[in-house]
Design an enzyme around this catalytic site. Sequence first.
Site: not given
Length: 295
Positions: A54, A98, A121
């Site tokens: 990422k 994460q 997200d």
Amino acid sequence: MSAEILDGKATAQQIRTELAEEVRELTEKLGRPPGLTVVIVGEDPASKVYVRMKHRACGEIGIASEVIEMSVETTTEELLATVKRLNADRAVDGILVQLPLPKQIDEQTIIEAVAPDKDVDCFHPINVGLMMVGKARFLPCTPAGCLELLRRAGHTTRGKNVTIVGRSNIVGRPLSVMLAHRGEMADATVTVCHTKTRDLAAECRRAEILIVAAGVPQCVTADMISPGAVVVDVGVNRVEDTTTKSGYRLVGDVEFEGAKGVASAITPVPGGVGPMTIAMLLTNACTAARGHLGV
Ligand code: NAP
């Protein structure tokens, strides 16, 4: 017959090229590059690989990305303090924590602490709710990646029987909501399968588009696929392989070699949904930056 391979790597590259142009424009207007901060807690090797990918993808298109690494012993309060600091930082447009988090941390508390306008997200209940009612600010990255890959390859979902294997909050459930909305990459008749589904093979065989996100290596085999169906394999599983340097290889939830002889199109693992998920994250980072500009 051998299926068309839905090349997520190439499609994601195309999206990244398009986004690089948008990032240039946003940088000019903001007076700084769009910013994405990724927080990783602990040493999970798969998470570390994802975070690195990422970070690299952001750098390639000019998004300023920062990775904050926190110890495996981090408490919920310590992580909350970091998230609050990032919420208040005007140079940070997007925040990604994460997952999975170490077990002492209350994951839902953290998800709900991220400012909804920075929640790239799309896990915050406000953003999930907006998506649910068809007013999405962000789309969840993996479901959006699946649909964008299909769209760009010319496979509409409109009017199709779509079966999804898996009902997680990250993949299966939001995907089922998105597919049941009105629209070109929606308007589907959706079946959602899970571990209590009575006859998984029969439900899979009814699908014109089969999307598998179960997290079980190669659990969908050729006999479960209707001839000519389009298959999207979300699964990423590490299986032992002593012939490789790392001692493992990645396989999907679909038995690829058999499936490609039956399906009309199929995503590979790796190189299918994975790169698309990252491309959708970059898209969301740009959306967040645009939101902060008020355009
Ligand atoms: P998850 O939270 O473990 O959910 C798995 C879902 O599949 C659950 O709903 C479970 O049913 C269902 N399931 C499991 N075994 C099944 C079986 N034998 N038959 C029918 N249903 C079954 O997993 P996830 O986070 O959604 O991830 C799924 C897979 O996608 C994993 O391999 C993950 O690594 C991968 N993934 C890939 C990406 C990417 O970017 N490529 C992103 C996210 C996830 P129950 O609800 O009944 O338990």
